[in-house]
Design a protein around this motif. Sequence first.
Motif, PDB file in Angstrom:
ATOM      1  N   GLN A 261       0.736  -1.135   0.063  1.00  0.00           N
ATOM      2  CA  GLN A 261       0.077   0.066   0.111  1.00  0.00           C
ATOM      3  C   GLN A 261       0.820   1.196   0.087  1.00  0.00           C
ATOM      4  O   GLN A 261       1.862   1.039   0.635  1.00  0.00           O
ATOM      5  CB  GLN A 261      -0.894  -0.118   1.246  1.00  0.00           C
ATOM      6  CG  GLN A 261      -1.621  -1.204   1.402  1.00  0.00           C
ATOM      7  CD  GLN A 261      -2.537  -1.077   2.712  1.00  0.00           C
ATOM      8  OE1 GLN A 261      -3.638  -0.325   2.785  1.00  0.00           O
ATOM      9  NE2 GLN A 261      -2.490  -2.026   3.657  1.00  0.00           N
ATOM     10  N   GLU A 263       0.884   5.278   0.726  1.00  0.00           N
ATOM     11  CA  GLU A 263       0.054   6.390   1.226  1.00  0.00           C
ATOM     12  C   GLU A 263       0.682   7.909   0.977  1.00  0.00           C
ATOM     13  O   GLU A 263       1.732   8.128   1.058  1.00  0.00           O
ATOM     14  CB  GLU A 263      -0.093   6.412   2.551  1.00  0.00           C
ATOM     15  CG  GLU A 263      -0.992   7.172   3.377  1.00  0.00           C
ATOM     16  CD  GLU A 263      -1.242   6.745   4.774  1.00  0.00           C
ATOM     17  OE1 GLU A 263      -1.982   5.976   5.218  1.00  0.00           O
ATOM     18  OE2 GLU A 263      -0.468   7.383   5.801  1.00  0.00           O
ATOM     19  N   LYS A 267      -2.964  11.237   3.183  1.00  0.00           N
ATOM     20  CA  LYS A 267      -3.358   9.964   3.811  1.00  0.00           C
ATOM     21  C   LYS A 267      -4.098   9.194   2.750  1.00  0.00           C
ATOM     22  O   LYS A 267      -4.825   8.363   3.108  1.00  0.00           O
ATOM     23  CB  LYS A 267      -4.174  10.394   5.015  1.00  0.00           C
ATOM     24  CG  LYS A 267      -3.709  11.012   5.964  1.00  0.00           C
ATOM     25  CD  LYS A 267      -2.186  10.637   6.329  1.00  0.00           C
ATOM     26  CE  LYS A 267      -1.733  11.512   7.525  1.00  0.00           C
ATOM     27  NZ  LYS A 267      -0.213  10.881   7.916  1.00  0.00           N
ATOM     28  N   ARG A 269      -4.559   6.105   0.137  1.00  0.00           N
ATOM     29  CA  ARG A 269      -3.979   5.021   0.068  1.00  0.00           C
ATOM     30  C   ARG A 269      -4.146   4.386  -1.358  1.00  0.00           C
ATOM     31  O   ARG A 269      -5.386   4.460  -1.824  1.00  0.00           O
ATOM     32  CB  ARG A 269      -4.121   4.021   1.210  1.00  0.00           C
ATOM     33  CG  ARG A 269      -3.503   4.185   2.502  1.00  0.00           C
ATOM     34  CD  ARG A 269      -3.713   3.128   3.433  1.00  0.00           C
ATOM     35  NE  ARG A 269      -3.187   3.641   4.686  1.00  0.00           N
ATOM     36  CZ  ARG A 269      -3.124   2.764   5.649  1.00  0.00           C
ATOM     37  NH1 ARG A 269      -3.682   1.418   5.627  1.00  0.00           N
ATOM     38  NH2 ARG A 269      -2.933   3.158   6.946  1.00  0.00           N
ATOM     39  N   LYS A 271      -3.790   0.919  -3.172  1.00  0.00           N
ATOM     40  CA  LYS A 271      -3.534  -0.460  -2.962  1.00  0.00           C
ATOM     41  C   LYS A 271      -3.189  -1.311  -4.150  1.00  0.00           C
ATOM     42  O   LYS A 271      -3.973  -1.208  -5.118  1.00  0.00           O
ATOM     43  CB  LYS A 271      -4.637  -0.970  -2.251  1.00  0.00           C
ATOM     44  CG  LYS A 271      -4.990  -0.304  -0.737  1.00  0.00           C
ATOM     45  CD  LYS A 271      -6.244  -0.962  -0.184  1.00  0.00           C
ATOM     46  CE  LYS A 271      -6.371  -0.364   1.092  1.00  0.00           C
ATOM     47  NZ  LYS A 271      -7.573  -1.110   1.996  1.00  0.00           N
ATOM     48  N   TRP A 342       5.262   3.551   1.993  1.00  0.00           N
ATOM     49  CA  TRP A 342       4.717   2.404   1.675  1.00  0.00           C
ATOM     50  C   TRP A 342       4.330   1.716   3.187  1.00  0.00           C
ATOM     51  O   TRP A 342       5.195   1.865   3.995  1.00  0.00           O
ATOM     52  CB  TRP A 342       5.580   1.822   0.739  1.00  0.00           C
ATOM     53  CG  TRP A 342       6.626   1.184   1.403  1.00  0.00           C
ATOM     54  CD1 TRP A 342       7.865   1.565   1.243  1.00  0.00           C
ATOM     55  CD2 TRP A 342       7.011  -0.175   1.840  1.00  0.00           C
ATOM     56  NE1 TRP A 342       8.874   1.005   1.655  1.00  0.00           N
ATOM     57  CE2 TRP A 342       8.256  -0.203   2.090  1.00  0.00           C
ATOM     58  CE3 TRP A 342       6.153  -1.130   2.383  1.00  0.00           C
ATOM     59  CZ2 TRP A 342       9.010  -1.119   2.651  1.00  0.00           C
ATOM     60  CZ3 TRP A 342       6.917  -2.224   3.239  1.00  0.00           C
ATOM     61  CH2 TRP A 342       8.147  -2.211   3.300  1.00  0.00           C
ATOM     62  N   GLY A 347      -0.914  -3.014   6.759  1.00  0.00           N
ATOM     63  CA  GLY A 347      -1.130  -1.702   6.909  1.00  0.00           C
ATOM     64  C   GLY A 347       0.272  -1.104   8.077  1.00  0.00           C
ATOM     65  O   GLY A 347       0.143  -0.137   8.503  1.00  0.00           O
ATOM     66  N   TRP A 349       3.722   0.296   8.950  1.00  0.00           N
ATOM     67  CA  TRP A 349       4.899   1.051   8.390  1.00  0.00           C
ATOM     68  C   TRP A 349       6.078   0.790   9.081  1.00  0.00           C
ATOM     69  O   TRP A 349       6.253   1.070  10.406  1.00  0.00           O
ATOM     70  CB  TRP A 349       4.537   2.578   8.600  1.00  0.00           C
ATOM     71  CG  TRP A 349       5.433   3.478   7.735  1.00  0.00           C
ATOM     72  CD1 TRP A 349       5.714   3.384   6.645  1.00  0.00           C
ATOM     73  CD2 TRP A 349       5.836   4.935   8.262  1.00  0.00           C
ATOM     74  NE1 TRP A 349       6.608   4.435   5.943  1.00  0.00           N
ATOM     75  CE2 TRP A 349       6.662   5.335   6.975  1.00  0.00           C
ATOM     76  CE3 TRP A 349       5.754   5.639   9.331  1.00  0.00           C
ATOM     77  CZ2 TRP A 349       7.235   6.575   7.155  1.00  0.00           C
ATOM     78  CZ3 TRP A 349       6.587   6.733   9.110  1.00  0.00           C
ATOM     79  CH2 TRP A 349       7.005   7.206   8.366  1.00  0.00           C
TER      80      TRP A 349
END
Length: 474
Positions: A261, A263, A267, A269, A271, A342, A347, A349
Amino acid sequence: MLLGSVLTLVLTSASFANQASTGQGVLASVVSGGLKQDEAKKIGTALDLIQGNYYEDVDRSKLVDGAINGMMESLEDPYSTYMGKQTAQEFEESIEGSFSGIGAEVSSEDGNVVIVSPIKGSPAEKAGLRAKDIILTVNGESLSGLELNDAVSKIRGPKGSEAKLTVRRSGVSTPLQYTIVRDDVDLETVNAHMEPGKVGVIEITQFSLNTGDRFKEELAKLESEGMKGLVIDVRNNPGGVLSVVIDIAEQFVPKGKLIVQVEDKNKKREKSESKGTGKDYPVALLMNKGSASASEILAGALQQSAGAKLIGENSFGKGTVQTSFDKQMGDGSLLKITIAKWLTPNGSWIHKKGIKPDIAVDQPDYFSVAPINKDKSLEYNMNNTDVKSAQIMLDGLGFKPGRKDGFFDEKTVAAVKSFQSSAKLSANGVIDAKTAEALENALIEHIRDPKYDNQLNRGIDEVRKEIAAAASNR
């Protein structure tokens, strides 16, 4: 030397077009706009005042470059950099998989030049440089506080010339000295072979533009030979082109599952879902502290969306995406800017944290031993870190010094004499420069022997176990 953080995770112009066409508009939030009138006036005034009043003649273009460098430095992001025409050209060459230098990717952290990873087979790797090493000086010149591009230009040089580096390494009390002969680094980014039991091994040294095609070729070859399981090795792989790692991951991640993902600053995203079918054989991935960015994307995708095991050490921890702007600059120079972060499929980081392996495996201590300072001979009754390094090397080579604490006792003397005899040197028990060099060279050859590679062997063993388990359940 790779230029700045050249191969961490970049979008090339071509991959940008591809991302947009597949719905992964990573650059959708990128905007352009010139200086406001008051900003242009302020900068122009500063330029005129410097040129008109400075006590020496100044190069106007150098001032402009300095202003751009200042803007990039104010971001306090080691992966966002400005490159002049020459540096930009070398950057493009490195993306294509060939360049000249010592063969290590670096970044700037807190004013220090830090090695992200030495490239496999490069002069830097052969000399023993490691991820997280800090380069203090080059040929006697300090790199402290320099802009990254200026530091890189000091490390670079003609093929055959020497780069004498002073390096600080975590856990080592005194700086290390390396003399590295610069060379052409022409990368074959994919290497493959078959292990007994039909376990394939594919090593990816970086994700360059041709890496995806080469990976498919080698994978198809192994599968045609009856491969039953696969080990993918991305140790000391500093990263590369985003679209390439997605293409490789897609071959293992089942259709509809997430690969990565991305971002943006708002914010939002994007995918990346796999269009592949996955594989019916077990897969393991090897990683270490030098596995960065695109390597970490592959690790996260295979672990979380394809059920692969991660084996080795915690990865580097680089979770941002850069793109390069060259056409916009108009003069051959280039801006590489971090435009997004990414996230793994679930989800997470991983920036500055890295990814933990499912099975932690360390290499033997001699894999990371510091080189011996060859300015002074080492002999009986000495006690220092160079003696400790020599003892670790001797022990790794099987010469049994009996201790590895840095004290040069009688048993260490006997081990040195035994090594000297095997190397056809004068067996006097003193480690002079010639003995130290022979010891280091012997260790390098030893480390290159796959049978001493704990991480590789554990990866192969784990895949073999899964193959056997699958066979017994049929």
